[in-house]
Design a protein around this motif. Sequence first.
Motif, mmCIF file in Angstrom:
data_model
loop_
_atom_site.group_PDB
_atom_site.id
_atom_site.type_symbol
_atom_site.label_atom_id
_atom_site.label_comp_id
_atom_site.label_asym_id
_atom_site.label_seq_id
_atom_site.Cartn_x
_atom_site.Cartn_y
_atom_site.Cartn_z
ATOM 1 N N THR A 313 0.813 -1.218 0.000
ATOM 2 C CA THR A 313 0.000 0.000 0.000
ATOM 3 C C THR A 313 0.840 1.258 0.000
ATOM 4 O O THR A 313 0.294 2.372 -0.059
ATOM 5 C CB THR A 313 -0.920 0.021 1.240
ATOM 6 O OG1 THR A 313 -0.110 -0.028 2.414
ATOM 7 C CG2 THR A 313 -1.885 -1.155 1.215
ATOM 8 N N ALA A 318 -3.534 4.269 -5.284
ATOM 9 C CA ALA A 318 -4.793 4.046 -4.581
ATOM 10 C C ALA A 318 -5.929 4.370 -5.542
ATOM 11 O O ALA A 318 -5.936 5.421 -6.182
ATOM 12 C CB ALA A 318 -4.882 4.920 -3.337
ATOM 13 N N ARG A 329 -12.184 5.247 -1.180
ATOM 14 C CA ARG A 329 -11.089 4.359 -1.551
ATOM 15 C C ARG A 329 -11.581 2.916 -1.670
ATOM 16 O O ARG A 329 -12.313 2.411 -0.838
ATOM 17 C CB ARG A 329 -9.963 4.437 -0.521
ATOM 18 C CG ARG A 329 -8.683 3.762 -0.984
ATOM 19 C CD ARG A 329 -7.567 3.919 0.033
ATOM 20 N NE ARG A 329 -7.868 3.194 1.266
ATOM 21 C CZ ARG A 329 -7.506 3.592 2.475
ATOM 22 N NH1 ARG A 329 -6.836 4.729 2.616
ATOM 23 N NH2 ARG A 329 -7.805 2.886 3.546
ATOM 24 N N TYR A 332 -5.744 -0.872 -3.882
ATOM 25 C CA TYR A 332 -4.388 -0.423 -4.167
ATOM 26 C C TYR A 332 -3.784 -1.263 -5.285
ATOM 27 O O TYR A 332 -4.121 -2.444 -5.457
ATOM 28 C CB TYR A 332 -3.491 -0.570 -2.929
ATOM 29 C CG TYR A 332 -3.777 0.412 -1.830
ATOM 30 C CD1 TYR A 332 -3.186 1.671 -1.811
ATOM 31 C CD2 TYR A 332 -4.635 0.070 -0.784
ATOM 32 C CE1 TYR A 332 -3.436 2.571 -0.786
ATOM 33 C CE2 TYR A 332 -4.889 0.962 0.245
ATOM 34 C CZ TYR A 332 -4.292 2.208 0.228
ATOM 35 O OH TYR A 332 -4.547 3.095 1.245
#
Length: 449
Positions: A313, A318, A329, A332
């Motif tokens: 990450t 993202a 979100r 990733y």
Amino acid sequence: MTSACAAGQQAAGAPTPATSTQETSAPPTASSSSATATGDVMTSGNVKLVANMPRKAPLNGEDDFNTDLAFQGDYAYVGNFGGFAIYDISDPAKPRIVSQVACPAQQNDVSVYGDLLILSIDEPQADERCGSGDGGREWEGLRIFDISDKQSPKYVSAVRTDCGSHTHTMVPDGEKLYVYVSSPGPEPESKTCPPPHELIQIVEIPTKSPQSAKIVAKPDIFPERQHSDLASGCHDITAYPEKKLAAAACFGDGVLLDISDPVKPKVLQQITDTENFQIWHSATFNNDATKVVFSDELGGGGQATCDRNTPATKGADAVYDIVNGKLERRGYFKIPREQQEQENCVAHNGSLIPVPGKDIMVQSWYQGGVSIWDFTDSAHPKEIGYFERGPVPGSGHIAGSWSAYYYNGYIYSSDILKGLDVLEIDDPLTDPAKGVKMDDFNVQTQKSY
């Protein structure tokens, strides 16, 4: 959309177990039995290197890094710390240099509009002229050139901006071209970057009289931060004029902007992720502007973050969905191929591959090479192809792909030291993009396809 903010720095330390893994559906092929040897090229089975054009004098000095790319018709424009070059790409397998302009400065990120070419200067100079050097250190900002004659570009004018211009973003509006200037700062002891520092400066360039270019606005989008340690400016802004939106990577934040009035951008949302992101670096909308990919340039481009010591990450992309006007979100993406400890590697500049109904990107990763990845499923992005070279000999090198963009059937990668690479991907997922033709392409100014 560029950086190398911490040029020359490398990550070190003993290997530790990987914190996470990702899969790739791209089978590898190699140019030799040792794909990690210096100079070797390694690709997935669906990607091939079509051409390479090494840097040439006067843009091939030790510090003459290739930087960003722009396109117009049969031409590619390549920024370089030493100036810029214009390539004829009418035959992508045989690019040829049309002209080169020596105009040294960091970073010389480039964009083109009509007969105008714009360079970002993020290094104090004596004055606005090419070759003025850093004596006096009184000026930094934008330089503007007339490229109506591709064989002989002409300097037109310049605009001084506070803290220079790390990157810039064009927003056309009739006969006026607005340019959003992104720059870090302030630097209290600097002549060119005094506090306070508004996060965006907007330059107006009249397309019929570019010599009259000037700053017309300094929107203070985060007024509460003007006198805080977080007032560090923006790194990169991507505008999508058709959608009246922009996404800004402002070092410590990702920002969604309403640009209905291009001179008065309004903050729709500001997001912060100190756990996973160090340097909010760049942004890419998907075609229908229902998603934004933000990248984190962990280590500023100079460190080896594509290794088992770094979580998946961090130094990654993202993927955010835009739901009811707000960013949420979802997932990733980070390249799944571990790089060596001497290879600077982190998420950097990329663009959409124009596949109708799909969300697919090509992206540079410095010495991690070029990755093609699918984020149609926002929560489960996946690599579908790649290209990379072995590590540059020695230590402390900033090297690899600075920018990788898709343009009219081919991927063009601006390699910091190796020059201009032309790649081709042959895959059922991306083949529909070959039917999409663009008249021009500046990645920071998105157009629908």
